[in-house]
Design a protein around this motif. Sequence first.
Motif, PDB file in Angstrom:
ATOM      1  N   HIS A  73      58.892   6.972  24.968  1.00  0.00           N
ATOM      2  CA  HIS A  73      59.647   8.219  25.126  1.00  0.00           C
ATOM      3  C   HIS A  73      60.621   8.364  23.970  1.00  0.00           C
ATOM      4  O   HIS A  73      61.438   7.476  23.714  1.00  0.00           O
ATOM      5  CB  HIS A  73      60.398   8.227  26.454  1.00  0.00           C
ATOM      6  N   LYS A  74      60.521   9.496  23.260  1.00  0.00           N
ATOM      7  CA  LYS A  74      61.444   9.843  22.179  1.00  0.00           C
ATOM      8  C   LYS A  74      61.598   8.720  21.149  1.00  0.00           C
ATOM      9  O   LYS A  74      62.701   8.377  20.721  1.00  0.00           O
ATOM     10  CB  LYS A  74      62.809  10.229  22.752  1.00  0.00           C
ATOM     11  N   GLY A  75      60.496   8.145  20.768  1.00  0.00           N
ATOM     12  CA  GLY A  75      60.502   7.131  19.720  1.00  0.00           C
ATOM     13  C   GLY A  75      60.808   5.723  20.184  1.00  0.00           C
ATOM     14  O   GLY A  75      60.767   4.786  19.391  1.00  0.00           O
ATOM     15  N   ILE A  76      61.124   5.549  21.461  1.00  0.00           N
ATOM     16  CA  ILE A  76      61.390   4.219  22.009  1.00  0.00           C
ATOM     17  C   ILE A  76      60.171   3.742  22.785  1.00  0.00           C
ATOM     18  O   ILE A  76      59.635   4.470  23.619  1.00  0.00           O
ATOM     19  CB  ILE A  76      62.619   4.220  22.939  1.00  0.00           C
ATOM     20  N   GLU A  77      59.736   2.536  22.498  1.00  0.00           N
ATOM     21  CA  GLU A  77      58.595   1.942  23.190  1.00  0.00           C
ATOM     22  C   GLU A  77      58.995   0.595  23.773  1.00  0.00           C
ATOM     23  O   GLU A  77      59.825  -0.117  23.201  1.00  0.00           O
ATOM     24  CB  GLU A  77      57.424   1.748  22.226  1.00  0.00           C
ATOM     25  N   ILE A  78      58.394   0.263  24.909  1.00  0.00           N
ATOM     26  CA  ILE A  78      58.556  -1.061  25.502  1.00  0.00           C
ATOM     27  C   ILE A  78      57.167  -1.669  25.695  1.00  0.00           C
ATOM     28  O   ILE A  78      56.294  -1.034  26.277  1.00  0.00           O
ATOM     29  CB  ILE A  78      59.305  -1.014  26.841  1.00  0.00           C
ATOM     30  N   TRP A  79      56.986  -2.868  25.153  1.00  0.00           N
ATOM     31  CA  TRP A  79      55.721  -3.587  25.257  1.00  0.00           C
ATOM     32  C   TRP A  79      55.943  -4.840  26.100  1.00  0.00           C
ATOM     33  O   TRP A  79      56.998  -5.470  26.028  1.00  0.00           O
ATOM     34  CB  TRP A  79      55.231  -3.998  23.864  1.00  0.00           C
ATOM     35  N   SER A  80      54.952  -5.206  26.900  1.00  0.00           N
ATOM     36  CA  SER A  80      55.112  -6.326  27.827  1.00  0.00           C
ATOM     37  C   SER A  80      53.850  -7.181  27.864  1.00  0.00           C
ATOM     38  O   SER A  80      52.742  -6.669  27.778  1.00  0.00           O
ATOM     39  CB  SER A  80      55.426  -5.788  29.234  1.00  0.00           C
ATOM     40  N   ARG A  81      54.062  -8.494  28.003  1.00  0.00           N
ATOM     41  CA  ARG A  81      52.931  -9.411  28.099  1.00  0.00           C
ATOM     42  C   ARG A  81      53.236 -10.511  29.105  1.00  0.00           C
ATOM     43  O   ARG A  81      54.272 -11.192  29.000  1.00  0.00           O
ATOM     44  CB  ARG A  81      52.648 -10.055  26.734  1.00  0.00           C
ATOM     45  N   PRO A  82      52.366 -10.731  30.094  1.00  0.00           N
ATOM     46  CA  PRO A  82      52.542 -11.849  31.021  1.00  0.00           C
ATOM     47  C   PRO A  82      52.191 -13.173  30.351  1.00  0.00           C
ATOM     48  O   PRO A  82      51.171 -13.284  29.676  1.00  0.00           O
ATOM     49  CB  PRO A  82      51.578 -11.529  32.166  1.00  0.00           C
ATOM     50  N   ILE A  83      53.063 -14.165  30.535  1.00  0.00           N
ATOM     51  CA  ILE A  83      52.882 -15.457  29.882  1.00  0.00           C
ATOM     52  C   ILE A  83      53.231 -16.575  30.867  1.00  0.00           C
ATOM     53  O   ILE A  83      53.684 -16.339  31.981  1.00  0.00           O
ATOM     54  CB  ILE A  83      53.765 -15.582  28.622  1.00  0.00           C
ATOM     55  N   THR A  84      53.019 -17.798  30.439  1.00  0.00           N
ATOM     56  CA  THR A  84      53.456 -18.979  31.199  1.00  0.00           C
ATOM     57  C   THR A  84      54.937 -19.223  30.924  1.00  0.00           C
ATOM     58  O   THR A  84      55.450 -18.763  29.888  1.00  0.00           O
ATOM     59  CB  THR A  84      52.643 -20.210  30.784  1.00  0.00           C
ATOM     60  N   PRO A  85      55.633 -19.943  31.796  1.00  0.00           N
ATOM     61  CA  PRO A  85      55.144 -20.573  33.021  1.00  0.00           C
ATOM     62  C   PRO A  85      55.011 -19.587  34.175  1.00  0.00           C
ATOM     63  O   PRO A  85      55.592 -18.503  34.148  1.00  0.00           O
ATOM     64  CB  PRO A  85      56.239 -21.605  33.320  1.00  0.00           C
ATOM     65  N   LEU A  86      54.236 -19.984  35.192  1.00  0.00           N
ATOM     66  CA  LEU A  86      54.121 -19.232  36.431  1.00  0.00           C
ATOM     67  C   LEU A  86      54.821 -19.993  37.547  1.00  0.00           C
ATOM     68  O   LEU A  86      54.912 -21.218  37.508  1.00  0.00           O
ATOM     69  CB  LEU A  86      52.662 -19.016  36.823  1.00  0.00           C
ATOM     70  N   PHE A  87      55.316 -19.263  38.508  1.00  0.00           N
ATOM     71  CA  PHE A  87      55.841 -19.883  39.718  1.00  0.00           C
ATOM     72  C   PHE A  87      55.334 -19.089  40.914  1.00  0.00           C
ATOM     73  O   PHE A  87      55.563 -17.872  41.006  1.00  0.00           O
ATOM     74  CB  PHE A  87      57.369 -19.918  39.717  1.00  0.00           C
ATOM     75  N   GLN A  88      54.592 -19.773  41.797  1.00  0.00           N
ATOM     76  CA  GLN A  88      53.969 -19.122  42.939  1.00  0.00           C
ATOM     77  C   GLN A  88      53.133 -17.933  42.453  1.00  0.00           C
ATOM     78  O   GLN A  88      52.182 -18.102  41.716  1.00  0.00           O
ATOM     79  CB  GLN A  88      55.033 -18.733  43.972  1.00  0.00           C
ATOM     80  N   ASN A  89      53.481 -16.711  42.829  1.00  0.00           N
ATOM     81  CA  ASN A  89      52.685 -15.547  42.442  1.00  0.00           C
ATOM     82  C   ASN A  89      53.284 -14.746  41.293  1.00  0.00           C
ATOM     83  O   ASN A  89      52.934 -13.592  41.096  1.00  0.00           O
ATOM     84  CB  ASN A  89      52.518 -14.610  43.641  1.00  0.00           C
ATOM     85  N   TYR A  90      54.174 -15.352  40.527  1.00  0.00           N
ATOM     86  CA  TYR A  90      54.925 -14.589  39.527  1.00  0.00           C
ATOM     87  C   TYR A  90      54.654 -15.095  38.107  1.00  0.00           C
ATOM     88  O   TYR A  90      54.658 -16.299  37.855  1.00  0.00           O
ATOM     89  CB  TYR A  90      56.416 -14.660  39.815  1.00  0.00           C
TER      90      TYR A  90
END
Length: 204
Positions: A81-98
């Motif tokens: 939005h309006k030149g701002i971007e958010i990028w996300s990537r799931p990585i380790t470590p994991l805990f339970q379902n997260y």
Amino acid sequence: MDNTCMYSSNLCLRLIIGNFGLSYEQCKTQMAIWAILAAPLLMSVDLRTIKPEYKAILQNRKIIAVDQDPLGIQGRRIYKHKGIEIWSRPITPLFQNYFSYAIAFVNRRTDGTPSDVAVTLKELGLTSPTGYRVEDLYEDVDYGVLSPQTKIKVKVNPSGVVILRADVQPDFPRRVPYYTTPKTVFNPLHQVFRIRNNNGFSTR
């Protein structure tokens, strides 16, 4: 430099950090986005003449660790939005379902002034009730353990990036009360990300 080449590992696999095509801020952005995309870190610069500040970007071990995370799940853009971007990537470590996450805030504006972005961890999809230890991977700042309701505010330079690592915390000792957020299901084959609408984040 063509933005498509800068942001797509499918079209341009080489890092041109330290070459004449990118500014210092753009070099930091390319390294961060490559890590989010799990793209190969192939350099094209002459290491005999590279400046120390650009060499430091290429040798950032924490960002390299994000790029080479063993889960191998490619990240994606979750907000624009309006030149701002958010990028996300799931990585380790994991805990339970997260999952843990790497989050990159990208400013594609060129108006000459940094932009503030404020967002809660929950709005980014980080919902573990045990919280996340959040760290800035370029500035080497540790924000401590934050709950999903915590709002973080970052200042992103024009053409620049702020990349955070949020490591999910173990159950013991309990960091945050369990009643704060619902549990999410860990299944990489389902939709890991949801595109956020423009009302979800505060930018200026």
